[in-house]
Design an enzyme around this catalytic site. Structure first.
Site, PDB file in Angstrom:
ATOM      1  N   LYS A 257       0.743  -1.227   0.071  1.00 56.95           N
ATOM      2  CA  LYS A 257      -0.067   0.005   0.062  1.00 56.95           C
ATOM      3  C   LYS A 257       0.661   1.171   0.156  1.00 56.95           C
ATOM      4  CE  LYS A 257      -3.973  -2.617   2.046  1.00 56.95           C
ATOM      5  NZ  LYS A 257      -4.578  -2.890   3.432  1.00 56.95           N
TER       6      LYS A 257
ATOM      7  N   GLN B 282      -4.468  -1.601   9.544  1.00 53.37           N
ATOM      8  CA  GLN B 282      -4.285  -2.662   9.152  1.00 53.37           C
ATOM      9  C   GLN B 282      -4.724  -3.695  10.186  1.00 53.37           C
ATOM     10  OE1 GLN B 282      -3.530  -3.593   5.926  1.00 53.37           O
ATOM     11  NE2 GLN B 282      -4.017  -5.692   6.057  1.00 53.37           N
TER      12      GLN B 282
ATOM     13  N   ASP C  58     -10.828   2.775   3.975  1.00 52.94           N
ATOM     14  CA  ASP C  58     -11.011   1.158   3.906  1.00 52.94           C
ATOM     15  C   ASP C  58     -12.416   0.769   3.951  1.00 52.94           C
ATOM     16  OD1 ASP C  58      -9.048  -0.755   3.818  1.00 52.94           O
ATOM     17  OD2 ASP C  58      -8.598  -0.611   5.798  1.00 52.94           O
TER      18      ASP C  58
HETATM   19  N1  GUN Z   1      -6.938  -7.240   6.751  1.00 51.64           N
HETATM   20  C1  GUN Z   1      -7.115  -7.983   5.818  1.00 51.64           C
HETATM   21  N2  GUN Z   1      -7.529  -7.314   4.607  1.00 51.64           N
HETATM   22  C2  GUN Z   1      -7.385  -5.957   5.042  1.00 51.64           C
HETATM   23  C3  GUN Z   1      -8.034  -4.878   4.475  1.00 51.64           C
HETATM   24  O1  GUN Z   1      -8.731  -4.628   3.363  1.00 51.64           O
HETATM   25  N3  GUN Z   1      -7.841  -3.736   5.114  1.00 51.64           N
HETATM   26  C4  GUN Z   1      -7.096  -3.854   6.480  1.00 51.64           C
HETATM   27  N4  GUN Z   1      -7.132  -2.437   6.909  1.00 51.64           N
HETATM   28  N5  GUN Z   1      -6.933  -4.656   6.997  1.00 51.64           N
HETATM   29  C5  GUN Z   1      -7.031  -5.904   6.370  1.00 51.64           C
END
Ligand code: GUN
Length: 294
Positions: free
Chosen positions: A52, A96, A119
């Site tokens: 990211k 995350q 998100d």
């Molecule tokens: N953990 C697994 N997939 C995601 C996601 O799309 N965003 C976040 N913040 N954590 C995750």
């Protein structure tokens, strides 16, 4: 059978996002800025977060990475999010998941400003999505919609079967595929671990989204000839032939299912890169919105 190439599709969409951001900046707008928070040392999370942050750089976005030890208190984490909420230069905030046991993911998600919830996990964001109001869409379902759009896969009237009911993939995916939109207008069945006679349902599907988190769960006998199959799973399984001793497989038994499909996503290089596209599109939208608000 055609492979839905996540890497190539994402490259194409990222090019558009980059141009769009450059235009916004040239017209006096701000540089999009994503803040990413990670807690602990989960290797999969570290890989996702790294991707990211790298993508932000690739697109000319600013990013701030805050990495905390596992023993950070919930209070301290909430305080950090509060500071990012109040920082006018930060457009998007992402924490995350998963978080350590002593931290409530609900409290953390609820503490992110809905204006910066790129998100798409906040209850206000999800509520707006449910009602069809403009908002950030959760990154993975959004990425899947972008992929369907890119390949001109028309879901109108399709029977779509979503396997898995998580808040971040299965449930929002089922809502987005059934709503009046493009892609959308599908008849959706949401299946999960307690669904009886699952294969009787999946065999009638025009499109399957597998998001159950179990390696090779969807087998050839569950898939109708000509179906579209989208595999959201990322599972690490032992493989002695690999140097690392392991390899990634999806929730679909790709080798046996692929010959039946009209379209199928591989793992890796399928949905994964599209999730990042969804996130970056949301971050750009957040920056556009904040340029207007501030
Ligand atoms: N953990 C697994 N997939 C995601 C996601 O799309 N965003 C976040 N913040 N954590 C995750």
């Amino acid at each position: 059978m055609q492979i839905l190439d996540g890497t190539a599709t994402a490259a194409h969409i990222k090019e558009q996002i980059k141009k769009d951001a450059e235009k916004m900046i040239a017209e006096g707008g701000k540089t999009p800025h994503l803040a990413v928070i990670m807690v602990g040392q989960n290797p999969a999370s570290a890989a996702y977060v790294g991707a990211k942050v790298r993508t932000c750089k690739e697109l000319g976005f600013n990013s701030t990475m805050l990495h905390f030890e596992t023993d950070i208190t919930e209070h301290h984490l909430l305080d950090q999010i509060h500071q990012l909420n109040n920082n006018d230069d930060v457009d998007g905030i992402l924490v995350q998941l998963p978080l350590p046991e002593h931290i409530s993911p609900d409290k953390v998600i609820n503490s992110i400003s809905p204006l910066k919830d790129v998100d798409g996990f906040h209850p206000i964001t999800q509520g707006k999505m449910l009602l069809g109001q403009p908002t950030f869409l959760p990154a993975t379902p959004y990425g899947i919609l972008l992929m369907l759009e890119h390949y001109n896969i028309n879901t109108d009237g399709m029977h779509c079967v979503v396997i898995g009911r998580s808040n971040i993939v299965g449930t929002p995916m089922s809502i987005l595929l059934s709503r009046n939109g493009k892609p959308g207008n599908a008849t959706v069945t949401l299946c999960h671990s307690r669904t009886r006679n699952l294969s009787d349902i999946t065999i009638t599907a025009d499109l399957i989204v597998a998001a159950i988190g179990r390696p090779k769960f969807v087998t050839a006998d569950m898939v109708r000839e000509g179906a579209v199959v989208i595999d959201v799973g990322i599972n690490r399984i032992d493989d002695a032939s690999k140097k690392s001793g392991a390899r990634l497989v999806g929730d679909v038994d790709f080798d046996n299912v692929a010959p039946l499909c009209s379209y199928i996503t591989p793992v890796p290089k399928g949905v994964g890169p599209m999730t990042i596209c969804g996130l970056m599109k949301n971050t750009l939208e957040a920056a556009k919105m904040h340029a207007y608000v501030n």
